[in-house]
Design a protein around this motif. Structure first.
Motif, short mmCIF file in Angstrom:
data_model
loop_
_atom_site.label_atom_id
_atom_site.label_comp_id
_atom_site.label_asym_id
_atom_site.label_seq_id
_atom_site.Cartn_x
_atom_site.Cartn_y
_atom_site.Cartn_z
N MET A 121 -20.41 -14.08 -19.91
CA MET A 121 -19.47 -13.16 -20.13
C MET A 121 -19.29 -13.23 -21.69
N THR A 122 -19.54 -12.00 -22.32
CA THR A 122 -19.38 -12.03 -23.92
C THR A 122 -17.73 -11.80 -24.26
N GLN A 123 -17.35 -12.60 -25.18
CA GLN A 123 -16.05 -12.26 -25.47
C GLN A 123 -15.67 -12.02 -26.74
N ASP A 124 -14.83 -10.62 -27.13
CA ASP A 124 -14.49 -10.41 -28.51
C ASP A 124 -13.88 -11.30 -29.32
N PRO A 125 -13.99 -11.39 -30.51
CA PRO A 125 -13.41 -12.45 -31.43
C PRO A 125 -11.94 -12.13 -31.40
N LEU A 126 -11.22 -13.25 -31.36
CA LEU A 126 -9.72 -13.27 -31.48
C LEU A 126 -9.30 -12.47 -32.55
N VAL A 127 -8.30 -11.69 -32.40
CA VAL A 127 -7.66 -10.99 -33.21
C VAL A 127 -6.12 -11.10 -33.25
N ILE A 128 -5.36 -11.55 -34.23
CA ILE A 128 -3.79 -11.83 -33.95
C ILE A 128 -3.40 -11.03 -35.14
N PRO A 129 -2.65 -9.96 -34.64
CA PRO A 129 -2.24 -9.04 -35.84
C PRO A 129 -0.97 -9.54 -36.47
N PHE A 130 -1.43 -10.41 -37.66
CA PHE A 130 -0.33 -10.95 -38.52
C PHE A 130 0.28 -10.06 -39.24
N ASP A 131 1.75 -10.09 -39.55
CA ASP A 131 2.28 -9.48 -40.70
C ASP A 131 3.31 -10.64 -41.24
N ASN A 132 3.00 -11.01 -42.10
CA ASN A 132 4.10 -12.29 -42.54
C ASN A 132 5.16 -11.96 -43.50
N SER A 133 6.31 -12.35 -43.27
CA SER A 133 7.41 -12.01 -44.25
C SER A 133 7.97 -13.41 -44.65
N TYR A 134 8.15 -14.34 -44.01
CA TYR A 134 8.97 -15.67 -44.14
C TYR A 134 8.16 -16.10 -45.50
N ASN A 135 6.82 -16.04 -45.39
CA ASN A 135 6.22 -16.49 -46.65
C ASN A 135 6.57 -15.77 -48.02
N GLN A 136 6.73 -14.56 -47.98
CA GLN A 136 7.46 -13.98 -48.95
C GLN A 136 8.72 -14.50 -49.72
N LEU A 137 9.46 -15.18 -48.95
CA LEU A 137 10.63 -15.64 -49.50
C LEU A 137 10.34 -16.57 -50.62
N PRO A 138 11.30 -16.98 -51.45
CA PRO A 138 11.23 -17.88 -52.67
C PRO A 138 10.28 -19.25 -52.04
N ALA A 139 9.60 -19.95 -52.92
CA ALA A 139 8.87 -20.96 -52.67
C ALA A 139 9.69 -22.22 -51.93
N ARG A 140 10.86 -22.30 -52.54
CA ARG A 140 11.94 -23.43 -52.15
C ARG A 140 12.19 -23.33 -50.48
N PHE A 141 11.79 -22.20 -49.68
CA PHE A 141 12.08 -22.19 -48.38
C PHE A 141 11.03 -22.83 -47.77
N TYR A 142 10.08 -23.16 -48.23
CA TYR A 142 8.96 -23.77 -47.27
C TYR A 142 8.02 -24.78 -47.97
N THR A 143 6.91 -25.28 -47.23
CA THR A 143 6.00 -25.64 -48.16
C THR A 143 4.57 -25.34 -47.53
N ARG A 144 3.91 -24.77 -48.40
CA ARG A 144 2.64 -24.04 -47.92
C ARG A 144 1.64 -25.34 -47.66
N LEU A 145 0.79 -25.34 -46.34
CA LEU A 145 0.22 -26.62 -45.83
C LEU A 145 -0.77 -26.17 -44.53
N ASP A 146 -2.00 -26.88 -44.73
CA ASP A 146 -2.97 -26.60 -43.36
C ASP A 146 -2.34 -27.88 -42.42
N PRO A 147 -2.68 -27.42 -41.37
CA PRO A 147 -2.75 -28.38 -40.20
C PRO A 147 -3.80 -29.43 -40.43
N GLU A 148 -3.50 -30.59 -39.82
CA GLU A 148 -4.62 -31.74 -39.79
C GLU A 148 -5.32 -31.76 -38.75
N PRO A 149 -6.65 -31.78 -38.98
CA PRO A 149 -7.46 -31.30 -37.66
C PRO A 149 -7.55 -32.24 -36.65
#
Ligand code: AMP
Ligand code: MG
Length: 475
Positions: A1-29
């Motif tokens: 069975m072929t499967q369409d690629p995963l699509v997640i409809p992102f619409d981000n807002s929290y990361n538009q808040l000032p930088a001191r609200f969070y740390t930008r970071l990738d997960p550890e593999p």
């Protein structure tokens, strides 16, 4: 069975808040992700489409970032067992972003167990399989019982061990929430005396969750209302959160952070399961008090936003002081419905209270006793059935004025809850590579108000040997 690629409809807002609200970071593999569960129904509501198992496990283990995800670790603080800790934050979780579904609902997607962050303190940033599957099941059970909660979108085994007392299999939970803004998020900015940050957070929160709320007082009142309703619902199904710290108290009013949570087996008003709750601060019957304490902390955090401090103190105090009555009102409605009463009257409190006292004395199973009301097996739930007979007569008399009692009870008293001993059994099996009990429990809790005969064994209370005395933290 072929499967369409995963699509997640992102619409981000929290990361538009000032930088001191969070740390930008990738997960550890992780070395060898393998998909345990994916919640297709929830995915559909969120507007997520496509995705082969290989793609799902790559994304929901944190190994591959989906397009437009921009992971951040959110900062917050909080009172843990009454002690203020100024520096908490996502120590083992990352917010991938927000989706905007066809239903126009905005939801956070968060990976839990995705590796270390600047907020990990001494921790490893990981989660092991047990708490991941517990949260998956219990949060979905709460949802299907109609109780506001975060949801579980996916569970993925990582293929890497996590060191606790022994080496245990690691896993990542994908959690979905209306947002991850906590009482502790407000406390963080208040404690930093960062009034601009506090104001920004207030405006963001109102716009996102309570657009009708007028300023800080309006938000406080709205959160109090949502939490009063939520805690009454917990009480109604015998749910004990276990760690009602202010960082685990969500502003949108959903149950969040399932750690050493449990459901009452035999009823006792002050039951505690959590192994770390020595003083019973978060005992079953103390939850309505603790939530008021938590709202007092929210009020305190919001105070700096009041231009007139004196007036602020008196209006905020009044809002917090009004809460116990709101909880009582919700709780009366919840418990009245459990005994078939849709319009509670004076006198019903005594009827409910007397039943609970009989249940405590009679060591009755909370879930099964309510479910059995009105049937011939009701009295068998009590150690001394004769004592129940008298109550039953009073109750029957009261029900003469309630035409819909049977159907009200049928939808107010769950038949299936994820019982503590079944969860432990499921975790042991999963630890040995057998996920069948997990999937079976999951299908059972999707219809909590049904008496499906194939799940009769899941309704049985624990025997003395099966009974769980203590539950442990989610870490
Ligand atoms: P909890 O009460 O379990 O939600 O967690 C309290 C705080 O401890 C939060 O800031 C978590 O992110 C952090 N924490 C819990 N477990 C871990 C872990 N294994 N590694 C790093 N941080 C953790
Ligand atoms: Mg927490």
């Amino acid at each position: 069975m072929t499967q369409d690629p995963l699509v997640i409809p992102f619409d981000n807002s929290y990361n538009q808040l000032p930088a001191r609200f969070y740390t930008r970071l990738d997960p550890e593999p992780v070395p060898a992700p393998s998909l345990i569960a994916f919640n297709r129904q929830l995915a559909r509501d969120m507007g997520i489409t496509g995705g082969s198992d290989a793609e799902l496990e790559a994304v929901f283990s944190g190994n591959t970032m989906p397009k437009a995800a921009l992971p951040i670790a959110q900062v917050y603080s909080g009172h843990q067992f009454g002690q203020y800790n100024p520096y908490l934050g996502d120590g083992r979780a990352l917010l991938l972003g927000e989706t905007l579904g066809q239903d126009q609902k905005r939801r956070d997607i968060q990976l839990k167990g995705s590796g270390r962050t600047p907020y990990s303190r001494g921790g490893d940033g990981r989660a092991w399989l047990g708490p991941v599957l517990r949260e998956y099941l219990v949060s979905e059970a709460m949802h299907h019982m109609g109780i506001a909660t975060t949801r579980a979108l996916a569970a993925v085994a990582t293929g890497a061990p996590v060191l606790r007392e022994t080496a245990l299999p690691g896993a990542v939970l994908t959690r979905v929430a209306d947002s991850h803004i906590r009482v502790g998020t407000f406390q963080f900015f208040a404690a930093q005396r960062d009034i601009d940050g506090l104001k920004t957070l207030l405006e963001y929160t109102i716009a996102r969750h309570y657009p009708q709320a007028d300023g800080a007082l309006g938000l406080l009142k709205a959160v109090i209302e949502a939490q009063a309703k939520l805690i009454a619902q917990w009480m109604g199904v015998g749910f004990i959160h276990g760690v009602m710290n202010t960082d685990n108290c969500q502003i949108a009013g959903q149950t969040i952070d399932y750690g050493p949570c449990a459901f009452l087996d035999r009823y006792h008003p002050m039951r505690v399961y959590s192994s770390i709750d020595y003083a019973g601060r978060y005992a079953y019957g103390n939850q309505p008090n603790i939530i008021v304490w938590n709202m007092a902390q929210l009020a305190t955090a919001l105070m700096p936003l009041m231009p007139d401090t004196d007036a602020g103190i008196s209006t905020f105090t009044a809002a917090v002081h009004a809460m116990p009555k709101q909880i009582d009102r919700y709780q009366r409605a919840v418990f009245a419905a459990k005994i078939g009463i849709s319009a509670p009257k004076a006198g019903d409190n005594a009827l409910i209270g007397d039943l609970l006292a009989l249940m405590a004395d009679g060591q009755a199973d909370f879930t099964n006793s309510f479910r059995a009301l009105g049937t011939v097996v009701a009295r068998d739930q009590f150690l001394e059935p004769d004592k129940f007979d008298h109550w039953q007569e009073r109750w029957q008399h009261r029900l003469d004025q309630e035409p819909d009692a049977e159907s009200v009870m049928a939808r107010s008293n769950p038949s299936i809850i994820p019982r503590n001993h079944r969860i432990e059994e499921m975790i042991s099996a999963a630890t040995n590579g057998d996920y069948a009990p997990f999937h079976r429990l999951l299908s059972a809790i999707k219809a909590p108000y049904s008496d499906a005969p194939e799940f009769a064994d899941l309704r049985r209370p624990p025997s003395a040997e099966e009974e769980i005395e203590a539950t442990f933290c989610g870490t």
